[in-house]
Design a protein around this motif. Structure first.
Motif, short mmCIF file in Angstrom:
data_model
loop_
_atom_site.label_atom_id
_atom_site.label_comp_id
_atom_site.label_asym_id
_atom_site.label_seq_id
_atom_site.Cartn_x
_atom_site.Cartn_y
_atom_site.Cartn_z
N SER A 86 9.55 9.50 3.10
CA SER A 86 9.75 9.84 1.69
C SER A 86 11.09 9.27 1.23
O SER A 86 12.11 9.39 1.94
CB SER A 86 9.73 11.36 1.58
OG SER A 86 9.83 11.71 0.25
N ASN A 87 11.10 8.61 0.09
CA ASN A 87 12.29 7.93 -0.45
C ASN A 87 12.85 6.86 0.50
O ASN A 87 14.01 6.50 0.44
CB ASN A 87 13.42 8.92 -0.77
CG ASN A 87 13.03 9.81 -1.92
OD1 ASN A 87 12.44 9.33 -2.90
ND2 ASN A 87 13.29 11.10 -1.80
N GLY A 88 11.98 6.41 1.40
CA GLY A 88 12.44 5.42 2.39
C GLY A 88 12.07 4.02 1.98
O GLY A 88 11.70 3.75 0.84
N GLY A 89 12.14 3.11 2.96
CA GLY A 89 11.84 1.71 2.71
C GLY A 89 10.45 1.34 3.14
O GLY A 89 9.55 2.19 3.17
N MET A 120 7.41 2.05 -9.77
CA MET A 120 6.50 1.57 -10.82
C MET A 120 6.75 2.32 -12.13
O MET A 120 6.16 1.99 -13.15
CB MET A 120 5.03 1.76 -10.40
CG MET A 120 4.63 0.98 -9.18
SD MET A 120 4.73 -0.80 -9.43
CE MET A 120 3.44 -1.05 -10.65
N ARG A 121 7.67 3.32 -12.02
CA ARG A 121 7.95 4.18 -13.18
C ARG A 121 6.66 4.70 -13.78
O ARG A 121 6.37 4.54 -14.97
CB ARG A 121 8.76 3.40 -14.23
CG ARG A 121 10.12 3.04 -13.68
CD ARG A 121 10.93 2.30 -14.67
NE ARG A 121 12.21 1.92 -14.09
CZ ARG A 121 12.96 0.96 -14.55
NH1 ARG A 121 12.58 0.26 -15.60
NH2 ARG A 121 14.10 0.69 -13.98
N ALA A 155 4.78 8.27 -3.13
CA ALA A 155 5.63 8.83 -4.20
C ALA A 155 6.77 7.86 -4.53
O ALA A 155 7.12 7.67 -5.72
CB ALA A 155 6.19 10.17 -3.75
N THR A 156 7.31 7.22 -3.48
CA THR A 156 8.40 6.26 -3.71
C THR A 156 7.89 5.08 -4.53
O THR A 156 8.57 4.58 -5.43
CB THR A 156 8.93 5.77 -2.34
OG1 THR A 156 9.14 6.90 -1.51
CG2 THR A 156 10.22 4.99 -2.49
N LEU A 212 0.85 -1.18 0.00
CA LEU A 212 0.00 0.00 0.00
C LEU A 212 0.89 1.24 0.00
O LEU A 212 1.74 1.41 0.88
CB LEU A 212 -0.86 -0.03 1.27
CG LEU A 212 -2.15 0.75 1.25
CD1 LEU A 212 -3.07 0.27 0.15
CD2 LEU A 212 -2.85 0.60 2.61
N GLY A 213 0.68 2.09 -0.98
CA GLY A 213 1.41 3.36 -1.02
C GLY A 213 0.57 4.46 -0.40
O GLY A 213 -0.55 4.72 -0.85
N LEU A 214 1.07 5.06 0.68
CA LEU A 214 0.29 6.06 1.41
C LEU A 214 1.02 7.40 1.41
O LEU A 214 2.25 7.44 1.34
CB LEU A 214 0.09 5.61 2.86
CG LEU A 214 -0.77 4.37 3.08
CD1 LEU A 214 -0.68 3.91 4.52
CD2 LEU A 214 -2.22 4.63 2.68
#
Lengths: 789, 238
Positions: free
Chosen positions: A544-547, A605-606, A599-600, A521-523
């Motif tokens: 952000s930009n994390g794992g 997923m490009r 965002a990451t 899940l991208g939140l």
């Protein structure tokens, strides 16, 4: 009738009260055992027959679209014996009398497919009749749908009218639950089987499938074959296959059966322990009282085994009656339990198992209770030298007597009233009886804790899940990912107060040989409507930009710690592999899940800002209007309504747990009554002479009663602090057994559980006090005084 | 010692019958009797003569089928269970054939059992002193001889300062020597406290201690003898 038979009948009649208590408790133990075991066997038999006759598959896979010809290539994989492809899509249904939107899983009807459709009523759609459908039975019942009724559906952006011609089931949907939910809600989610041609036309799936089911020659080869299937489907948008262990319906039945297995052990263990205690108390006491008679019979020339056989017959009659009664009640309860299960699980038929090992088990349990409960009494009979038996019995063993004298000589008790000392003395002078009574009652207390703690556990989980973690009113799922403008459109709906988008991507996580398939899940970092909270309500926000932020269940499955790296295999779009760190692990109450900064996720997923769905809150006054909007929005294929889901959970749980809670309350009250009353009965018979003496000396009836009740109350008070921790220990065992892939339950120590337990125990003790009062009123003063002790 | 004339108990036409299967057993048949304060009365009779029934009715353990029994101004024959309990609690001291001590309590506690519920009791240790057992106060019944146990029972009976001491075969379970010591304790209580003492027994020798001997036979008073010269217990032989 010979004299010995008469004696047997007279003994049974004289001990009828004790007999009733022992038979009752044994029957409860056997009944819970029979109920659980026969339900397990009946469910397993019903399930297995259903699986066999309707070809329940061994593995499944979802994909975007593949030509039917691919099935031949799947069949070429060694070990695959059958493969069938279906079209499966979600859609919104609109019921005119229901403002809320309903989500349906549309499944294409295939000929000779795996997971075949069983028709309960009606018929299959006729050839060419594209609007005819079959609906799932639980869904039909929830909406009172009948053959000939119509359904309004939002199919691929177009409103369509579907005609119900059949009501059915399939082996892959014995338990139906909407993705994302813990429990089924048959009102808001159901299955609709439609002609293939219809779904082909709506979703442009001519000669194609997006859901695969395969049958394996040897299910043990599942993992090996799974990899080959996944490879084959990777070019067709395959999101990874699953085996039976991960199939929702199958896993739910398995978990439920496991829970029943725990109950099949725990509840009978409590009852049978109490029965053993009680049998021991009653029987040893009885033998003690019968010393003179035994000696007389021995003097007449009766052999030891003849006397032992006589007492064994009394026990055998109790045990026999308990076992028979228990089996009968157990079968009745099993029926009631099947009724409860019918609300959740549907089979074409429930197979009643007429005879099985559980019957033999019941008899063996009865025999074990008899052996353990009567052993020491029987030993007494066998070892009693005839000459010793002729002497009057000394009721107090010397060690106990010493203990009593010592305790009462200490200065701290010197100021106690003689009555209180009398009571304490009796308890100390017969420590075994006192201890058994306390233990027996504490098991009653523990049973109450065990049967009521669950409510507060569920309340905690629901509160955590639906008030703390999920704060949205709706979760809307798009049929495929959409760009952010969809979110802005929804935010413009009247009454919508907040909208937050999410991105869900199917992945497979790898750590060495360990792997887990799930949806990441991208939140958003500032997400407020769906929060990742641990059990102490501390939030974990993906950086952000994390794992990854993952649940402890997932960490355990993968065997990873914070800071470790896992390999992420993306199963949507172009299949790629990435290595990502675990930023944080948190413990919660749901299954394995993983989240990341949205965002990451887009970066991996490009893709641009794509959304799989949104969470939204709304002004309650606009609820109906928003419902209508949802129903008319073609991109929305699934709706989760937090409030309705919560209400459904509560209703389902209260229906299924209140019956069990009531039955267990009765059982616990029976234990309390059985143990406390018998303990009072023994006190009464041992103390009748003293009590009669006190009555003659001028003690009032209520003062005598107080002596009896004080002991009862003291024993109950002592049992409570033992029973409560014992109950929570059992509860912990149960919680541990319920710790499944899909959820984990917390141990909650709620005052309400304790209050409930104490009030049932108090009520049972009060009833017991009334029975003791009745008994005390029958004290024969003059008769007792004429008899030498 | 002059015998006071005021009746403590007055029975008129006292009868008691029990149903026994299809027939009726007449345990007492029209007893007329007066018992006075300060008297020492022995009721003699064989088994089945009705003496135990009479003692039970006098002690408020049972009620007559017909006739009246007055205790001072109270009609015991008309009392309910509750009133009889209060009567026993306040006025009656019982001594039983088999002592009936509570085995788990000391001598002193056995006495305390009664003094704690009485209105105007004596000190428990004083009661034990009156029977010569003050040095056995902390002993348990099992540590005492039969005679001593019966004396503790007497101390327990008089601890409440009762109006009447009812003794049911007090020496029935004892040998002659011990029995004499027990009777001596009862005599001492009578002498020092002036309590009405009623002993029921089938042992005619005890009658020599009494001021009055009432002989029962077949539920009726066969004879009443006045004894102007009561003997001390130590001289009795049986």
């Amino acid at each position: 009738m010979n004299a010995r038979k008469r004696l047997l009948i007279s003994d049974i009649l004289r001990l009828w009260k004790q007999g009733v208590a022992i038979v009752g408790l044994l029957a409860c133990g056997i009944a819970t055992f029979i109920m659980s075991t026969s339900t397990i066997r009946s469910m397993e038999a019903s399930r297995d027959q259903y699986y066999a006759h309707y070809h329940f598959a061994h593995a499944w896979a979802s994909l975007v679209r593949a030509p039917n010809a691919l099935l031949d290539r799947i069949l070429e994989i060694p070990g695959v014996t059958r493969a069938s492809g279906r079209i499966v899509r979600q859609a919104i249904l609109d019921f005119p009398n229901l403002s809320e939107p309903v989500t349906a899983r549309l499944v294409s009807i295939e000929t000779k497919s795996l997971d075949a459709l069983y028709l309960r009523k009606g018929r299959l759609p006729k050839l060419g009749a594209e609007t005819e459908v079959v609906v799932s039975e639980l869904f039909a019942e929830a909406h009172d749908l009948k053959l000939g009724d119509t359904l309004q559906a939002n199919l691929g952006g177009k409103r369509d009218l579907l005609h119900i011609v059949g009501i059915g089931l399939s082996p892959d949907s014995i338990y139906v639950v909407q993705p994302g939910l813990l429990l089924s809600d048959n009102r808001l989610y159901g299955i609709v089987w439609a002609p293939r041609e219809k779904l082909e036309a709506v979703w442009n799936m001519d000669g194609a499938f997006n859901h695969l089911a395969v049958e394996l020659e040897n299910p043990a080869d599942g993992h090996k074959i799974q990899t080959q299937i996944d490879e084959l489907l990777s070019n067709y948008g395959g999101t990874g296959s699953i085996l039976r262990d991960d199939q929702e319906s199958h896993a739910r039945i398995r978990d439920e059966l496991n829970e029943l297995r725990t109950m099949a052990f725990l509840a009978p263990a409590i009852f049978l322990s109490v029965t053993i205690f009680l049998l021991h108390m009653v029987f040893s006491r009885w033998i003690g009282q019968q010393r003179e008679r035994i000696a007389t019979l021995r003097a007449f020339g009766y052999r030891v085994h003849e006397i032992a056989w006589h007492v064994l017959q009394v026990i055998s009659i109790w045990i026999g009656a308990g076992v028979i009664l228990g089996v009968l009640i157990g079968l009745r309860f099993a029926n009631a339990l099947s009724g409860i299960y019918k609300e959740f699980f549907r089979f074409p038929e429930i197979i009643q198992v007429p005879f099985g090992w559980e019957w033999i088990g019941a008899v063996m349990l009865g025999a074990a209770v008899a052996a353990l409960g009567a052993w020491s009494g029987l030993k007494q009979v066998v070892r009693l030298p005839p000459a010793l038996a002729m002497q009057a019995g000394n009721l107090q063993p010397s060690a106990a007597r010493f203990l009593a004298l010592w305790s009462l000589r200490s200065t701290s008790v010197a100021k106690m009233s003689p009555i209180l000392r009398l009571v304490l003395l009796r308890m100390l002078a017969n420590p075994k009886l006192t201890l058994l009574s306390i233990l027996g009652l504490s098991l009653g207390v523990s049973l109450l804790i065990l049967s009521s703690f669950f409510q507060s556990t569920i309340d905690r989980v629901l509160e955590h899940q639906f008030s703390q973690c999920q704060r949205h009113d709706f979760q809307l799922t798009f049929d495929e990912s959409k760009n952010e403008s969809s979110m802005y459109e929804i935010s413009q709906w009247p009454g919508v107060t907040r909208v937050e988008g999410f991105r869900a991507v199917p992945v497979q996580l790898h750590n060495g040989n360990q792997r887990e398939r799930l949806t990441i899940l991208g939140l958003d970092p500032n997400a407020e409507l769906f929060r990742l909270l641990d059990t102490s309500n501390h939030a974990s926000i993906p950086k952000s930009n994390g794992g990854l932020v993952i649940t402890k269940k997932l960490a355990n499955k993968l065997g990873v710690c914070q800071g470790d790296f896992v390999e992420v295999e993306v199963l949507e779009g172009v299949h790629r592999r990435l290595r990502l760190p675990i930023d944080r692990i948190f413990a919660n109450y749901t299954g394995p899940s993983a989240s990341i900064d949205r965002a990451t996720l887009h970066e991996w997923m490009r893709e641009g800002d794509r959304l799989s769905g949104v969470f939204l809150t709304l002004d309650p006054n606009y609820r109906d209007e928003v419902y209508q909007r949802i129903k008319k929005t073609p991109v929305v294929c699934g709706v989760l309504n937090r409030q309705a889901t919560l209400a459904n959970f509560r209703e389902l749980l209260s229906r299924s747990t209140s019956a069990m809670r009531f039955i267990n309350a009765i059982f616990a009250a029976l234990i309390t009554l059985g143990v406390a009353y018998n303990s009072a009965l023994i006190t009464f018979s041992e103390r009748a002479r003293d009590l009669a003496t006190l009555r003659v000396l001028g003690y009032r009836q209520n003062e005598i009663l107080w002596i009896l009740l004080l002991e009862l109350i003291l024993i109950t008070l002592l049992a409570i602090p033992i029973g409560i921790p014992l109950g929570y220990t059992f509860a912990y065992g149960m919680i541990t057994s319920l710790d499944t892939d899909s959820h984990r339950l917390p141990m909650v120590f709620a005052p309400s559980t304790i209050a409930y337990t104490l009030s049932v125990i108090a009520a049972a003790t009060a009833v017991c006090c009334l029975m003791v009062a009745q008994m005390a009123s029958k004290l024969e003063i003059i008769h007792v005084l004429k008899v030498r002790e | 010692m002059s015998v006071p004339r005021r009746p403590l108990f007055e029975a008129k036409q006292l009868s008691k019958s029990y149903p026994m299967g299809d027939s009726v057993v007449h345990a007492l048949r029209g007893i007329d009797l007066q018992l006075h304060e300060g008297e020492f009365v022995v009721i003699l009779g064989a088994s089945g003569s009705g003496k135990s029934t009479l003692l039970n009715i006098l002690g408020g353990l049972d009620t007559p089928t017909s006739g009246t029994l007055m205790f001072r101004d109270q009609d015991l024959s008309a009392c309910d269970e509750h009133a009889l309990t209060e009567f026993r609690r306040e006025h009656v001291g019982f001594v039983f054939q088999f002592y009936n001590l509570i085995s788990g309590l000391t001598s002193l506690d056995n006495v305390r059992l009664v003094t704690e519920i009485a209105n105007a009791p004596m000190e428990p240790i004083e009661a034990l002193r009156l029977v010569g057992l003050e040095n056995r106060a902390t002993h348990y019944p099992a540590q005492l001889s039969g005679g001593e146990q019966q004396r503790v029972a007497i101390a327990r009976a008089i601890g409440k300062n009762p109006s009447v001491l009812l003794c049911d075969e007090p020496t029935g379970a004892l040998d002659v020597k011990t029995g004499a010591i027990v009777l001596d304790a009862i005599a001492r209580i009578h002498r020092e406290l002036g309590t009405l003492v009623v002993i029921i027994t089938h042992n005619a020798a005890i009658a020599n201690m009494a001021n009055r001997v009432i002989r029962l036979s077949d539920g009726q008073i066969a004879r009443i003898d006045e004894n102007l010269n009561p003997q001390p217990a130590s001289t009795l032989q049986w």
